[in-house]
Motif scaffolding. Structure first.
Motif: not given
Length: 220
Positions: A115-120, A151-154, A158-163
């Protein structure tokens, strides 16, 4: 971060999955001509996740309540969404063909979640193998037009949930923790964001030859 999920028009209607069988399409064309040269386009470049995994992960994403899932083919981002002048498409496709010409197929293995939380607010399936190949491609793609700065380091994923709500994000993180899949990467695709909010493949670029192909119709 997976900014493909930040759409710039209406909500998704309809869907697109990975390529059936995971192989490249049969018909080939040249990376020249045939473009409308007026207006702006929103494009992205990504490695499509082949079926059955692509469709499977898209359905999983939908099951978590992600309303954008039906309009985003399952993918690993190489170039995030970029708004370009339509007249640039020819130069971009020629650059992508050259990138593909210098590459060879490599293996990707997906395993577990991150996960990228809490940043995204993103939960994703992680890469256990193939990150170096993705990072190399990412750098080569960004070295040419449209020349977007990251915008961010690469971090290939594979995204499975967003927002989604914290509860839904936690559920996605836990339920996909044991997910695993492996496949050979044959190339990458140029996608275009439609007025209906759906991302669709515009061209496929095959490793080793730089051959450009028109992608087949892909259902939900």
């Amino acid at each position: 971060m997976d900014s493909w999920d930040v759409t710039t028009s209406s909500q998704p209607a309809g869907g697109a999955g990975g390529r059936p069988g995971g192989g490249p399409p049969a018909g080939t064309t040249q990376a020249t001509g045939g473009h409308e040269t007026h207006g702006t386009r929103t494009i992205g470049v990504a490695i499509p996740i082949p079926d059955p995994y692509g469709r499977e992960l898209q359905r999983v994403r939908e099951s978590f309540g992600d309303r954008l899932a039906s309009g985003i083919p399952t993918h690993i981002t190489l170039l995030p969404p970029s708004q370009i002048d339509a007249a640039e498409l020819g130069a971009i496709e020629r650059h992508l063909a050259q990138v593909a010409r210098t590459e060879r197929p490599f293996r990707i293995r997906l395993h577990g979640t991150g996960t990228f939380r809490p940043v995204s607010p993103v939960v994703f399936v992680a890469l256990a193998e193939g990150t170096d190949g993705c990072a190399r491609l990412h750098a080569k793609v960004l070295a040419g037009p449209p020349g977007q700065r990251p915008q961010f380091p690469y971090h290939p994923h594979v995204t499975v949930a967003h927002h989604l709500s914290d509860e839904q994000m936690d559920r996605a993180y836990k339920e996909m923790a044991d997910y695993e899949a492996a496949f050979q990467v044959w190339g990458f695709s140029l996608y275009e964001h439609g007025a209906d909010g759906v991302w669709r493949p515009r061209r496929d670029f095959l490793f080793g030859t730089g051959t450009v192909t028109d992608p087949p119709e892909r259902g939900a």
